[in-house]
Write an enzyme that holds these catalytic residues in place. Sequence first.
Site, PDB file in Angstrom:
ATOM      1  N   CYS A   9       0.841  -1.212   0.000  1.00  0.00           N
ATOM      2  CA  CYS A   9       0.000   0.000   0.000  1.00  0.00           C
ATOM      3  C   CYS A   9       0.876   1.262   0.000  1.00  0.00           C
ATOM      4  O   CYS A   9       1.673   1.487   0.917  1.00  0.00           O
ATOM      5  CB  CYS A   9      -0.921  -0.004   1.221  1.00  0.00           C
ATOM      6  SG  CYS A   9      -1.857   1.528   1.388  1.00  0.00           S
ATOM      7  N   ASP A  35      -1.104  16.383  -2.627  1.00  0.00           N
ATOM      8  CA  ASP A  35      -1.280  15.416  -3.710  1.00  0.00           C
ATOM      9  C   ASP A  35      -0.181  15.635  -4.750  1.00  0.00           C
ATOM     10  O   ASP A  35       0.153  16.769  -5.107  1.00  0.00           O
ATOM     11  CB  ASP A  35      -2.663  15.587  -4.344  1.00  0.00           C
ATOM     12  CG  ASP A  35      -3.058  14.382  -5.187  1.00  0.00           C
ATOM     13  OD1 ASP A  35      -3.984  13.655  -4.793  1.00  0.00           O
ATOM     14  OD2 ASP A  35      -2.431  14.176  -6.258  1.00  0.00           O
ATOM     15  N   ASN A  90     -13.303   9.510  -2.974  1.00  0.00           N
ATOM     16  CA  ASN A  90     -13.619   8.630  -4.094  1.00  0.00           C
ATOM     17  C   ASN A  90     -13.695   7.199  -3.560  1.00  0.00           C
ATOM     18  O   ASN A  90     -12.794   6.758  -2.839  1.00  0.00           O
ATOM     19  CB  ASN A  90     -12.535   8.725  -5.165  1.00  0.00           C
ATOM     20  CG  ASN A  90     -12.499  10.089  -5.824  1.00  0.00           C
ATOM     21  OD1 ASN A  90     -13.527  10.730  -6.000  1.00  0.00           O
ATOM     22  ND2 ASN A  90     -11.311  10.545  -6.190  1.00  0.00           N
ATOM     23  N   THR A  98      -8.060   5.138  -6.784  1.00  0.00           N
ATOM     24  CA  THR A  98      -6.896   4.425  -7.315  1.00  0.00           C
ATOM     25  C   THR A  98      -5.982   3.918  -6.198  1.00  0.00           C
ATOM     26  O   THR A  98      -5.123   3.072  -6.458  1.00  0.00           O
ATOM     27  CB  THR A  98      -6.063   5.341  -8.244  1.00  0.00           C
ATOM     28  OG1 THR A  98      -5.666   6.506  -7.520  1.00  0.00           O
ATOM     29  CG2 THR A  98      -6.853   5.743  -9.472  1.00  0.00           C
ATOM     30  N   HIS A 103      -8.760   7.888   2.113  1.00  0.00           N
ATOM     31  CA  HIS A 103      -8.168   9.230   2.080  1.00  0.00           C
ATOM     32  C   HIS A 103      -9.227  10.246   1.690  1.00  0.00           C
ATOM     33  O   HIS A 103     -10.063   9.988   0.839  1.00  0.00           O
ATOM     34  CB  HIS A 103      -6.993   9.297   1.104  1.00  0.00           C
ATOM     35  CG  HIS A 103      -7.310   8.795  -0.275  1.00  0.00           C
ATOM     36  ND1 HIS A 103      -7.328   7.462  -0.591  1.00  0.00           N
ATOM     37  CD2 HIS A 103      -7.632   9.455  -1.418  1.00  0.00           C
ATOM     38  CE1 HIS A 103      -7.639   7.312  -1.867  1.00  0.00           C
ATOM     39  NE2 HIS A 103      -7.834   8.515  -2.395  1.00  0.00           N
TER      40      HIS A 103
END
Length: 117
Positions: A9, A35, A90, A98, A103
């Site tokens: 991960c 990001d 998301n 993804t 998060h």
Amino acid sequence: MAGEPQDDCLFCKIVAGQIPATIVRETETTVAFRDINPQAPTHVLVIPKAHHKDAGALAAEAPQLAADVLRETRAVADDEKLDSYRTVFNTGGGAGQTVWHAHAHVLGGRGLEWPPG
Ligand code: 5GP
Ligand code: ZN
């Protein structure tokens, strides 16, 4: 097991310091970092240090930790002096997830359309 670090991960590796990130905030239970592919002038990810695969799993498995993440999204917005911003989780590939470590995206610093794409 839920909450345990996962070898494969990316975000567990950021938590462990094995992959560099521009960290803007850290608490006992969370990390916030910029990001790598920003979609707005402010684009910060807030993650729990423990591994949970998405926001729903996080809320079910560790509700206090989910609250910690949400509180930190506001703290990031305050640090960045944003009075309007968007918090996005998301969930699932069809929604653009993804990385399978929960998060929150904190996006701000530009106009944000509604509804999102
Ligand atoms: P998702 O698409 O799962 O909602 O969000 C994952 C986010 O992680 C993406 O916005 C992507 O740009 C970001 N990301 C992917 N790899 C890295 C990395 O190595 N470092 C940082 N800081 N962000 C990353
Ligand atoms: Zn993880």
